[in-house]
Design an enzyme around this catalytic site. Structure first.
Site, mmCIF file in Angstrom:
data_model
loop_
_atom_site.group_PDB
_atom_site.id
_atom_site.type_symbol
_atom_site.label_atom_id
_atom_site.label_comp_id
_atom_site.label_asym_id
_atom_site.label_seq_id
_atom_site.Cartn_x
_atom_site.Cartn_y
_atom_site.Cartn_z
ATOM 1 N N VAL A 135 0.828 -1.140 0.211
ATOM 2 C CA VAL A 135 -0.081 0.036 -0.012
ATOM 3 C C VAL A 135 0.817 1.291 0.079
ATOM 4 O O VAL A 135 0.165 2.356 -0.297
ATOM 5 C CB VAL A 135 -0.866 0.153 1.072
ATOM 6 C CG1 VAL A 135 -2.209 -1.002 0.953
ATOM 7 C CG2 VAL A 135 -0.307 0.103 2.519
ATOM 8 N N ASN B 246 -6.763 -0.523 6.111
ATOM 9 C CA ASN B 246 -6.484 -1.385 7.329
ATOM 10 C C ASN B 246 -5.257 -1.841 7.329
ATOM 11 O O ASN B 246 -4.697 -2.030 8.607
ATOM 12 C CB ASN B 246 -7.320 -2.667 7.316
ATOM 13 C CG ASN B 246 -7.048 -3.673 8.364
ATOM 14 O OD1 ASN B 246 -7.125 -3.517 9.693
ATOM 15 N ND2 ASN B 246 -6.250 -4.658 8.034
ATOM 16 N N TYR C 54 4.097 5.986 15.143
ATOM 17 C CA TYR C 54 2.738 5.519 15.088
ATOM 18 C C TYR C 54 1.405 6.346 15.444
ATOM 19 O O TYR C 54 0.313 6.325 14.711
ATOM 20 C CB TYR C 54 2.667 4.120 15.826
ATOM 21 C CG TYR C 54 1.583 3.372 15.858
ATOM 22 C CD1 TYR C 54 1.380 2.091 14.728
ATOM 23 C CD2 TYR C 54 0.435 3.430 16.725
ATOM 24 C CE1 TYR C 54 0.154 1.278 14.634
ATOM 25 C CE2 TYR C 54 -0.687 2.437 16.301
ATOM 26 C CZ TYR C 54 -0.592 1.488 15.370
ATOM 27 O OH TYR C 54 -1.826 0.647 15.510
ATOM 28 N N ALA D 162 1.417 9.639 15.885
ATOM 29 C CA ALA D 162 1.527 10.743 14.713
ATOM 30 C C ALA D 162 0.543 10.191 13.659
ATOM 31 O O ALA D 162 -0.248 11.040 13.066
ATOM 32 C CB ALA D 162 2.636 11.332 14.405
ATOM 33 N N LYS E 293 -1.715 7.936 13.318
ATOM 34 C CA LYS E 293 -2.958 7.447 13.615
ATOM 35 C C LYS E 293 -3.673 8.758 14.017
ATOM 36 O O LYS E 293 -4.953 8.828 13.459
ATOM 37 C CB LYS E 293 -3.130 6.539 14.718
ATOM 38 C CG LYS E 293 -2.563 5.182 14.485
ATOM 39 C CD LYS E 293 -3.187 4.353 13.447
ATOM 40 C CE LYS E 293 -2.827 3.017 13.197
ATOM 41 N NZ LYS E 293 -3.310 2.396 11.853
HETATM 42 P P1 NAI Z 1 -1.682 -7.517 11.678
HETATM 43 O O1 NAI Z 1 -0.165 -7.379 11.834
HETATM 44 O O2 NAI Z 1 -2.386 -8.743 12.244
HETATM 45 O O3 NAI Z 1 -2.092 -7.532 10.271
HETATM 46 C C1 NAI Z 1 -1.615 -6.488 9.545
HETATM 47 C C2 NAI Z 1 -1.675 -6.604 8.021
HETATM 48 O O4 NAI Z 1 -1.124 -5.675 7.139
HETATM 49 C C3 NAI Z 1 -0.595 -7.958 7.827
HETATM 50 O O5 NAI Z 1 -1.354 -8.805 7.071
HETATM 51 C C4 NAI Z 1 0.591 -7.282 7.038
HETATM 52 O O6 NAI Z 1 1.112 -8.026 6.062
HETATM 53 C C5 NAI Z 1 -0.172 -6.209 6.246
HETATM 54 N N1 NAI Z 1 0.828 -5.037 5.811
HETATM 55 C C6 NAI Z 1 1.616 -4.506 6.495
HETATM 56 N N2 NAI Z 1 2.529 -3.623 5.724
HETATM 57 C C7 NAI Z 1 1.613 -3.721 4.425
HETATM 58 C C8 NAI Z 1 1.889 -2.883 3.074
HETATM 59 N N3 NAI Z 1 2.860 -2.188 3.089
HETATM 60 N N4 NAI Z 1 0.908 -3.150 2.328
HETATM 61 C C9 NAI Z 1 0.113 -4.204 2.301
HETATM 62 N N5 NAI Z 1 -0.058 -4.743 3.525
HETATM 63 C C10 NAI Z 1 0.766 -4.579 4.396
HETATM 64 O O7 NAI Z 1 -2.239 -6.441 12.587
HETATM 65 P P2 NAI Z 1 -3.712 -5.995 13.025
HETATM 66 O O8 NAI Z 1 -3.689 -5.449 14.458
HETATM 67 O O9 NAI Z 1 -4.751 -6.584 12.422
HETATM 68 O O10 NAI Z 1 -3.509 -4.384 12.186
HETATM 69 C C11 NAI Z 1 -4.867 -3.965 11.394
HETATM 70 C C12 NAI Z 1 -4.544 -2.479 11.669
HETATM 71 O O11 NAI Z 1 -5.054 -2.215 12.861
HETATM 72 C C13 NAI Z 1 -3.565 -1.667 11.392
HETATM 73 O O12 NAI Z 1 -3.599 -0.229 10.769
HETATM 74 C C14 NAI Z 1 -3.126 -1.378 13.011
HETATM 75 O O13 NAI Z 1 -2.184 -0.237 12.956
HETATM 76 C C15 NAI Z 1 -4.588 -1.158 13.467
HETATM 77 N N6 NAI Z 1 -4.624 -1.285 15.093
HETATM 78 C C16 NAI Z 1 -4.343 -2.552 15.537
HETATM 79 C C17 NAI Z 1 -4.595 -2.713 17.103
HETATM 80 C C18 NAI Z 1 -4.280 -4.053 17.819
HETATM 81 O O14 NAI Z 1 -4.103 -4.084 18.885
HETATM 82 N N7 NAI Z 1 -3.815 -4.892 17.068
HETATM 83 C C19 NAI Z 1 -4.885 -1.555 17.706
HETATM 84 C C20 NAI Z 1 -5.392 -0.322 17.244
HETATM 85 C C21 NAI Z 1 -5.069 -0.226 15.640
#
Ligand code: NAI
Length: 259
Positions: free
Chosen positions: A71, A97, A163, A165, A167
């Site tokens: 992305v 996401n 992170y 900043a 968000k």
């Molecule tokens: P996760 O690590 O399980 O999933 C994140 C996914 O994004 C992974 O499949 C990864 O390969 C993909 N990804 C990373 N860089 C990428 C790129 N450049 N292009 C395409 N895909 C890419 O993490 P999670 O927790 O499911 O994260 C989803 C969203 O939720 C993120 O934006 C994260 O910042 C946010 N978030 C997560 C929290 C948590 O406690 N897990 C809390 C608040 C927000």
């Protein structure tokens, strides 16, 4: 006003573009949306994880297709969005996401590198997908953008400034685009998850998770990815047509808890 019909609470037949769909909340979103009848374009850099997501969706007899996508690469985003729109005949729902977590104190030697990576994936990428998807969203009967922010967009913890900043930026971008695109009927909302059991938090051991959740959340536990995905779905319903520019905490009460 026209009568609300049962279809107003259905995304059946709509095309959903979900980034970060190989893991965690993105995978749960892809599954929940496919289960609700959407045609899901599941995008990620992790090909193996994507395969698992697609296999699970197809095993349930639902529709999804995988697209390899970084992305943070604007050119790749434009190419993949065009390919998805050609394959499914449009794009109705855009779910930004994909995410990474690169904690770092401000005085670390590699701070600049982590800052660039974090802003690229968590913030700039949202502008790439929105810009590329806009021509298709404009043709949709129910266009929706949902950006996955974080409670780190509403407050902050030490050692996480890139992170946090990014968000905070996602929430600002959400509000700004909601105002800009509102006249076209395109809603733009953010979700602010609290602590969720995903790939991003799997390195934290269970004991620490429990201590943190008991101390910080009203519900005294981590959330599950599906609990976030269901709220994302709610914001994507045709019936959610008068909700725009919000930053919805899905955090077990973390943001309201004081003691
Ligand atoms: P996760 O690590 O399980 O999933 C994140 C996914 O994004 C992974 O499949 C990864 O390969 C993909 N990804 C990373 N860089 C990428 C790129 N450049 N292009 C395409 N895909 C890419 O993490 P999670 O927790 O499911 O994260 C989803 C969203 O939720 C993120 O934006 C994260 O910042 C946010 N978030 C997560 C929290 C948590 O406690 N897990 C809390 C608040 C927000």
């Amino acid at each position: 006003m026209t009568d609300l019909t049962e279809f107003s609470r259905s995304i059946d037949g709509l095309v959903a573009f979900v980034t970060g769909a190989a893991s965690g909340m993105g995978r749960a979103t892809a599954k929940v949306f496919a289960n609700a009848g959407a045609k899901v374009a599941a995008c990620d850099v992790n090909a193996e994880g994507l395969e698992e997501t697609i296999a699970a969706i197809r095993a349930a007899g639902k529709e999804a297709q995988a697209w390899h996508l970084d992305v943070s690469d604007q050119g790749e985003v434009a190419t993949v969005i065009e390919a998805v729109a050609a394959h499914y005949g449009g794009i109705d729902l855009l779910i930004n996401n994909a995410g990474i977590s690169r904690p770092t104190p401000i005085d670390a030697e590699d701070y600049g590198e982590k800052w660039q990576q974090t802003i690229a994936v968590l913030l700039s990428a949202h502008t790439f997908t929105v810009r590329a998807a806009l021509p298709y969203l404009r043709k949709s009967r129910s266009p929706r953008i949902v950006n996955i922010a974080s409670t780190e967009g509403l407050g902050a913890t030490p050692g996480s400034s890139p992170y946090s900043a990014a968000k905070h930026g996602v929430i600002g971008l959400t509000r700004s685009l909601a105002v800009e695109l509102g006249k076209e009927g395109i809603t733009v909302n953010a979700i602010c998850p609290g602590p969720i059991n995903t790939g991003m938090t799997e390195a934290i051991n269970d004991e620490h998770k429990q201590i943190y959740a008991r101390r910080r959340t009203a519900l005294r536990r981590y959330g599950e990815p599906e609990e976030v995905a269901q709220m994302t779905l709610s914001l994507c319903l045709p019936a959610a047509s008068f909700v725009t520019g919000i930053a919805l905490p899905v955090d077990g009460g973390l943001t309201i808890r004081r003691a």
